[in-house]
Design an enzyme around this catalytic site. Structure first.
Site, PDB file in Angstrom:
ATOM      1  CD  GLU A 170      -0.442  -5.508   5.782  1.00  0.00           C
ATOM      2  OE1 GLU A 170      -0.375  -6.351   4.363  1.00  0.00           O
ATOM      3  OE2 GLU A 170      -0.474  -4.003   5.703  1.00  0.00           O
ATOM      4  CG  HIS A 195      -3.196  -3.884   3.537  1.00  0.00           C
ATOM      5  ND1 HIS A 195      -2.088  -2.850   4.216  1.00  0.00           N
ATOM      6  CD2 HIS A 195      -3.817  -2.667   2.704  1.00  0.00           C
ATOM      7  CE1 HIS A 195      -2.329  -1.504   4.360  1.00  0.00           C
ATOM      8  NE2 HIS A 195      -3.822  -1.355   3.243  1.00  0.00           N
ATOM      9  CB  CYS A 218      -1.069  -0.006   1.430  1.00  0.00           C
ATOM     10  SG  CYS A 218      -2.377   1.379   1.194  1.00  0.00           S
TER      11      CYS A 218
END
Lengths: 737, 222
Positions: free
Chosen positions: B198, B196, B85
């Site tokens: 994560e 994302h 991002c």
């Protein structure tokens, strides 16, 4: 003092009455100078002094075994075990948002975040409670768009997820929208700090952004008076937010607290330095000297009174031992945020303002912070419906058409258009994203459990009957928590009402606070904080009385929560709880233009019992889904469960007929205490639920005598999701904006 | 395996990235933006957020930080780098990845779950280990995620296998050209993507498909 050009005494222009001004003269033993008058006018404003509500708020129960911080602190806090605490608070930013929605809402979020990290808790979630006029109004769509962008701008940028909230669209909010923001924080209990200044000789350090002329008079001029003609001229009283600055100040403060470098910490909100220094001195029973010459300024020629009352955002005030000031300032430098020693803690019991060594203001802390007179209200009940009625649905509309109209109602329809503009996942705690369960669920790996949060407040019901309507708002929160298996730990609130000097809004406020107190007392949920926003009126009169209540609950295992949507074909559908719906204050009564005073008295104890049953069933994994019955009644609740799952259902509402409901009340009537549970038939019956149908198919089939209906799931979903297109059609801002 | 996660003023997802690295396996540490030495980490994650408030342009200021000089040297030496991002935006601004990220086509921030397709890459690339066209469910959340590059550059990128991830049909949330969600450098050791990963390592908070993205970085570092 008076303004030579108009002849109006200066104190009246600043919102003080003649009697209040006389009291200030008595307290000081002399006339206040310009600096002192500016400071008194802000701290003695409704916004800061709660002068029309403080007496009533004493009714609220505030104590409980899990309460760590209660009313009076920057935020309330409850114990979640293993040495950890959850802090939370909700605050309004209504008038700034009505004047400038983007910055008004953004700084509302910024302000509530500061309240939470001021006590040493890391913000982990934001929720919002919003009220606008009807969606077909251009002004409402403009305000909605601006407020949603503003909330997203601040929350997304600072890395705190927006995990839930609620929105209603009602005519009485047309001119005076409501923007209430809630923040949840998480802290090690031993690292939390209070806001009391202590230690004579300690340094007072201002951290964060520099001080400018923005937001001067925000608390008194904007927040403590009705909106009206010429409000565009008040736009300079709205503050401008900078989430990047706040992100740095936040990390900086948490590092300072973790290293034990601060004696106390306070955010700068309404009334700026005046209120934070005053409140810190008052809480600590000390005095503070402030040297305005040491305050870092954006504009060099600011007057001392402007420095003292500026509401520039992203600033924090700390008390620091002299030996630790250098280390504190080094950490501020590391985070690239400002710091300056601007004052010292004294034993004078006075707030003194100095400029170039000269005293330009000197006031006893007691008079400034706690000296404002508190007023009794002069309430008078209204037997009539003082708000409008607008028919948008024909009374003879068929049942399926009625269900479609309710699902498409902006207050009931999916708010995905709003929620997708917010980061709901940063922080890795969000177990239930918006609209997937009745309450937001956040995991707390540090303490090995989870919390659930719900925020509610249907002003239309409170308008029907302030006491019972407020009780219903509390029960709605409790039911939402039960659906995810959470037990309430504490409650906070934001009381949004009209002008308390008028008899009917005064009566609404008085009765609502009594209702809030009674419901919390009976549920055993302590009120750990709150906020009051009065003078919410437009040219047509007051807003719906809107007590927004927010409840935080605990659940032992984040893996054991229930979704709101049906889980699978073939599951039985159970109805549980003391649910006896009526048309009073319902969405259908609104659409038919049949709103009238009156709301049945909720059976709080029975609802609490049902909540406990649902909570334990969810925790034990005995139900596959759980959803409370709210706006639009049982038909809408079932439709929402079906749409969320993409699976239809079939149910017979005879059970409600046996409770004395008409077919129409059974379908669309509203009231507290009802849950829709799904799972194994035997399990549901063992819980005491009445099995009313089964999950399956591609239609919603509801048997209710002569009002029975069959509706295709696709049509229902289309109606429920229709807000996406209708909200997006944001026309140009109104001509006067 | 030692992971380094950069931290700028205004970073938001650095703790989440740190956690994800630990879930995938190994030791993970934050690297302050003023560090000129990465401290011997095997792989670098440039995380999401709003470094420097996204002022001027997303990533435009962070790219000048001392730590980014060290990241450029690490990348030049063949060390693996993952930009997520805002991290992707920083890597593009730094010239470590081709193209640019523009404001979303509808001019609104978007947060939603999106399906990605893994695009075949060179064996040295971070997609090594994925099955071709593997589908991953990973959230996006950004206001400036519309991937853009001129047509000729896009043709060249595709020819060299530099497109790493594409949004599945109907999942492009921002109007990115050719549904591009992530790209890699020519050598294949630097990858950036808008979604994302994560935030897709814990079954409780969503999917676990993001682990594969970190696993690929781990293999590249081995």
């Amino acid at each position: 003092m008076s303004d030579a050009s108009t002849g109006t005494p200066r104190h009246r222009e600043l919102g003080l009455t003649d009697d209040e001004y006389a009291l200030i003269v008595t307290e000081l033993g002399r006339e206040p100078n310009a600096v002192e008058l500016a400071m008194f006018s802000l701290l003695w404003s409704e916004h800061c002094a709660y002068k029309h509500s403080r007496k009533l708020l004493r009714r609220l129960p505030t104590e409980g075994p899990r309460v760590l911080m209660g009313p009076g602190e920057n935020a309330g806090a409850v114990d979640v075990g293993s040495g950890y605490a959850v802090a939370f608070k909700v605050e309004s930013h209504n008038h700034p948002s009505a004047v400038e929605p983007f910055q008004g809402a953004a700084t509302g979020v910024g302000g509530i975040l500061r309240d939470v990290f001021a006590i040493g808790a890391r913000p982990i979630a934001v929720l919002d409670s919003l009220r606008f006029g009807e969606l077909d109004s251009v002004r409402s769509r403009h305000l909605l768009d601006g407020a949603v962008r503003g909330i997203g701008h601040y929350g997304n940028s600072i890395g705190v997820p927006t995990v839930g909230g609620e929105v209603y669209f009602e005519e009485p909010y047309e001119h005076n929208c409501l923007v209430n923001a809630m923040c949840i924080g998480f802290a090690r209990t031993e690292e939390m700090v209070r806001a009391a200044a202590a230690g004579v000789g300690n340094a007072v350090v201002l951290m964060g952004a520099s001080t400018g002329r923005d937001g001067i008079g925000g608390a008194s001029v904007l927040a403590s008076a009705e909106l009206g003609e010429g409000d565009e001229a008040k736009r300079p009283t709205v503050q401008i937010g900078d989430p990047f600055e706040e992100s740095k100040v936040l990390e900086c403060c948490l590092e300072l607290l973790a290293k034990g470098l601060l004696v106390s910490l306070q955010d700068l909100g309404a009334a700026g330095l005046t209120s934070s220094a005053g409140e810190m001195a008052s809480a600590g029973g000390v005095g503070i000297d402030i040297d305005v010459g040491a305050v870092p300024l954006r504009e060099a020629d600011m007057e001392p009174f402007e420095v003292m009352v500026s509401e520039s955002q992203e600033r924090m005030l700390a008390v620091v031992e002299p030996a630790k000031v250098d280390e504190v300032r080094a950490i501020c430098d590391k985070w690239q945020t400002g710091s300056a020693q601007i004052g010292v803690v004294t034993d004078s019991g006075h707030i003194r303002v100095l400029k170039d060594g000269e005293v330009v203001g000197d006031m006893p802390v007691g008079a400034l912070v706690d000296g404002c007179p508190l007023y009794d209200l002069a309430p008078a009940a209204s037997a009539a419906w003082i708000y409008g009625n607008r028919r948008t649905l024909a009374p003879d509309a068929g049942s399926a058409a009625t269900l479609l109209a309710l699902l498409a109602a902006p207050s009931i329809a999916s708010k995905k258009w709003i929620f997708r503009q917010y980061d709901s996942i940063v922080g890795s705690r969000t177990v239930r994203r918006p609209e997937t369960a009745d309450a937001a669920v956040l995991q707390l790996p540090e303490s090995g459990n989870a919390i659930a949060v719900s925020i509610d407040g249907n002003g239309r019901k409170v308008a029907c009957e302030p006491f019972n309507g407020t009780v219903e708002a509390v029960l709605e929160c409790a039911q939402n928590l039960a659906c995810v298996g959470a037990e309430p730990l504490g409650l906070t609130n934001c009381l949004n009402f009209g002008n308390p000097e008028k008899p009917v809004p005064a009566w609404q406020l008085d009765r609502a606070i009594s209702g809030l107190a009674a419901a919390c007392e009976e549920l055993g949920v302590p009120v750990v904080g709150g906020n009051v926003s009065l003078y919410n009126e437009g040219p047509d009169g007051p807003i719906y009385p809107t007590p927004v209540v927010a409840m935080v609950g605990e659940l032992p295992d984040p893996a054991r929560t229930a979704p709101a949507a049906f889980a699978k074909e073939g599951d039985a559908i159970g109805l549980l709880g003391p649910f006896t719906p009526t048309m009073h204050g319902s969405e259908l009564a609104k659409q038919r233009g049949e709103l009238a005073p009156g709301l049945p008295e909720p059976r709080v104890a029975a609802v609490a019992e049902a909540c406990a049953t649902v909570r334990e069933a969810v925790r034990a994994g005995r139900v596959a889904s759980a959803h409370d019955i709210s706006d639009g009644g049982l038909a809408c609740a079932l439709a929402e469960c079906a749409i969320g799952a993409g699976i239809g259902c079939r149910a017979d509402l005879q059970e409600l007929r046996e409770r004395g409901c008409t077919p129409e009340e059974a379908l669309f009537g509203e009231g507290p205490g009802g849950f829709v549970l799904t799972g194994e038939r035997g399990e549901l019956e063992a819980l005491g639920a009445r099995v009313i149908g089964a999950v399956g198919g591609t239609t919603i089939e509801l048997a209710a005598g002569d009002r029975s209906l069959v509706l295709g799931l696709t049509d229902a979903a289309e109606a429920w999701r229709s807000l996406d297109d209708r909200a997006e059609s944001v026309a140009e801002p109104p001509a006067d904006a | 395996m030692i992971w380094g996660v950069l931290q700028f003023p205004g970073s938001c997802d650095e703790r989440d990235a740190l956690h994800a690295c630990e879930v995938v396996g190994g030791e993970a540490r934050l690297i302050w933006h003023e560090e000129r030495d990465l401290g011997g980490v095997d792989a670098v994650v440039v995380p999401g957020g709003f470094s420097y408030g996204d002022y001027l342009r997303a990533g435009a200021i962070a790219r000048f930080s001392p730590a980014m000089e060290a990241v450029a040297a690490h990348a030049a030496a063949g060390g693996p780098v993952l930009g997520i991002c805002n991290g992707f935006q920083v890597l593009c601004e730094a010239g470590l990845l081709p193209g640019a990220l523009l404001r979303n086509a509808d001019l609104r921030f978007v947060c939603r779950q999106a399906d990605l397709l893994v695009v075949d890459g060179p064996k040295t690339g971070l997609s090594d280990g994925f099955s071709a066209h593997q589908r991953l469910s990973i959230p996006v959340k950004h206001g400036e995620g519309r991937y853009y590059a001129p047509e000729e550059m896009l043709d060249a990128l595709e020819a060299r296998g530099q497109v790493a991830y594409r949004y599945a049909e109907g999942h492009n949330p921002n109007g990115s050209v050719r549904d591009i969600a992530g790209v890699r450098n020519e050598a294949g050791n630097v990858v950036g993507l808008m979604p994302h990963p994560e935030h897709a390592v814990d079954p409780l908070t969503g999917s676990t498909d993001g682990r594969a993205v970190f696993k690929a970085l781990e293999r590249a570092a081995a």
